[in-house]
Scaffold this active site. Structure first.
Site, PDB file in Angstrom:
ATOM      1  N   ARG A 103     185.297 -33.818 -82.895  1.00  0.00           N
ATOM      2  CA  ARG A 103     184.269 -32.820 -83.232  1.00  0.00           C
ATOM      3  C   ARG A 103     183.947 -31.988 -81.984  1.00  0.00           C
ATOM      4  NH1 ARG A 103     179.704 -30.969 -81.364  1.00  0.00           N
ATOM      5  NH2 ARG A 103     178.977 -33.086 -80.987  1.00  0.00           N
ATOM      6  N   ASP A 104     183.318 -32.557 -80.989  1.00  0.00           N
ATOM      7  CA  ASP A 104     183.034 -31.807 -79.763  1.00  0.00           C
ATOM      8  C   ASP A 104     184.336 -31.361 -79.110  1.00  0.00           C
ATOM      9  OD1 ASP A 104     181.714 -30.751 -77.510  1.00  0.00           O
ATOM     10  OD2 ASP A 104     180.200 -32.317 -77.582  1.00  0.00           O
ATOM     11  N   HIS A 111     185.944 -27.842 -79.690  1.00  0.00           N
ATOM     12  CA  HIS A 111     185.604 -26.657 -78.889  1.00  0.00           C
ATOM     13  C   HIS A 111     186.714 -26.355 -77.879  1.00  0.00           C
ATOM     14  CE1 HIS A 111     181.505 -25.989 -80.256  1.00  0.00           C
ATOM     15  NE2 HIS A 111     181.191 -27.260 -80.056  1.00  0.00           N
ATOM     16  N   SER A 152     173.255 -31.238 -73.741  1.00  0.00           N
ATOM     17  CA  SER A 152     174.243 -30.273 -74.254  1.00  0.00           C
ATOM     18  C   SER A 152     174.852 -29.413 -73.162  1.00  0.00           C
ATOM     19  CB  SER A 152     173.591 -29.358 -75.292  1.00  0.00           C
ATOM     20  OG  SER A 152     172.842 -30.086 -76.223  1.00  0.00           O
ATOM     21  N   HIS A 198     177.419 -34.268 -71.178  1.00  0.00           N
ATOM     22  CA  HIS A 198     178.502 -33.351 -70.818  1.00  0.00           C
ATOM     23  C   HIS A 198     178.704 -33.415 -69.307  1.00  0.00           C
ATOM     24  CE1 HIS A 198     179.721 -31.148 -74.492  1.00  0.00           C
ATOM     25  NE2 HIS A 198     178.543 -31.578 -74.937  1.00  0.00           N
ATOM     26  N   TYR A 236     174.158 -23.468 -72.861  1.00  0.00           N
ATOM     27  CA  TYR A 236     174.745 -24.295 -73.919  1.00  0.00           C
ATOM     28  C   TYR A 236     176.250 -24.457 -73.681  1.00  0.00           C
ATOM     29  CZ  TYR A 236     175.212 -26.009 -78.737  1.00  0.00           C
ATOM     30  OH  TYR A 236     175.453 -26.773 -79.852  1.00  0.00           O
TER      31      TYR A 236
END
Length: 337
Positions: free
Chosen positions: A12-13, A16, A166, A195, A284
């Site tokens: 999912r992440d 990106h 985030s 992150h 972000y």
């Protein structure tokens, strides 16, 4: 030995970092190996969660349902999870995911807007899902505000509340202050999502666990937005050395990284200048690729875009402002010539 639950966000992440272009077949291969390695839960889908495949955020390689269907078929023990950001994803999207085997939903809101996730948490609980409140950009609020919002999620029926870095902008002391306050006040488990923009993802995850977090996120090769997430292989080794039980087979996740995920990556997941700018500015994480494209299009420095976005206190969902900032920076540059 204290147990720590691992939720893997590679699929999912990590989307990106590959412009949301993994195929359902590729996801199924990675998911099967995470299941075999003993990872408790995996999150699947577009990087921006349910409903994220769009002009605004970039289109996925395949329809969302095909990802869930492909992954659900190969899981034997691992829970299948999705992310839902209210305003991007809807209850109808969640119903579709449920029909394809999703058992957990993380309802993600800005750290001061937990109330926008009330209906989604209540819907998930009413339909037998595990519901997690996910407070994004937690560095932008003081610990007392984070606790206030975590209590809202708990009052809606959330099973777990996450403190989420985030932007990869927090230092270990920032993480500990927020996690310890929330864990000390709530009777439900507290999680942490990191992150690596300041190179602190593993260290911050350790700080979160020491402060009371019992569920933490990681991804294979650290694949994720910005400089990526906490690297699963590294975290597995570190937690084992520190005396925690995760149920994850270290050799199997190491082999998964080397034999499969490294070959799917578009570029090395490093703390490059743009990723560092995100962590430094507190912008972000998923703004990275959008800012690079805008910088190239308007001939400005992507770091200047990210720092300006941080100064403006922008949040996820305001990707349209990236172009505005790039245009303004280009005008400023031209007027000074």
């Amino acid at each position: 030995m204290k147990s720590i639950r691992i939720l893997d966000s590679t699929l999912r992440d990590g989307m990106h970092a590959v412009s949301h272009q993994l195929t359902p077949a590729q996801m199924a291969i990675v998911a099967a190996k995470l299941d075999e390695a003993g990872v408790d839960s995996i999150e699947v889908g577009h990087g921006d969660g349910l409903g994220g495949s769009s002009c605004q955020y970039g289109f996925s390689r395949a329809p969302e349902a095909e990802y869930y269907q492909a992954v659900a078929q190969v899981l034997t023990k691992t829970r299948l999870a999705v992310l839902l950001i209210p305003g991007i994803g809807t209850v109808e999207d969640l119903e579709m995911a449920m029909a394809h085997g999703v058992k957990t939903v993380r309802v993600a809101t800005h750290v001061t807007e937990a109330d926008t996730g009330e209906q989604h948490i209540k819907f998930a609980k009413a339909h037998g899902l595990e519901a997690i409140g996910f407070l994004m950009m937690s560095h932008k609020a003081p610990p007392a505000k984070v606790l206030e919002q975590a209590k809202l999620f708990a009052s809606y029926g959330a099973d777990i509340v996450y403190v989420t870095d985030s932007a990869g902008a927090m230092l270990p002391a920032d993480v500990a202050a927020r996690i310890s306050l929330v864990a000390g006040a709530l009777s439900i488990p507290v999680g942490f999502h990191a992150h690596n923009n300041l190179g602190l993802a593993v260290g911050n995850t350790l700080a979160a666990i020491a402060a009371g977090a019992t569920i933490v996120d990681a991804s294979v090769c650290g694949l994720g937005a910005g400089a990526g997430n906490t690297q699963l292989e590294v975290l597995t080794a570190v937690l084992d050395k520190a005396g925690y039980h995760t149920g994850v087979d270290l050799y199997k996740v190491m082999d998964l990284a080397k034999d499969v995920v490294e070959k799917l990556m578009h570029r090395p997941q490093t703390v490059n200048t743009d990723a560092l700018a995100i962590g430094y500015a507190g912008a972000y994480g998923s703004f990275l690729l959008h800012s690079r494209r805008a910088a190239e299009r308007f001939g400005v420095d992507s770091r200047d875009i990210l720092l300006e976005l941080g100064r403006r206190q922008t949040v996820g969902g305001q990707e349209d402002l990236i172009i505005d900032v790039a245009i303004e920076l280009a005008k400023q540059r031209n007027s000074s010539l």
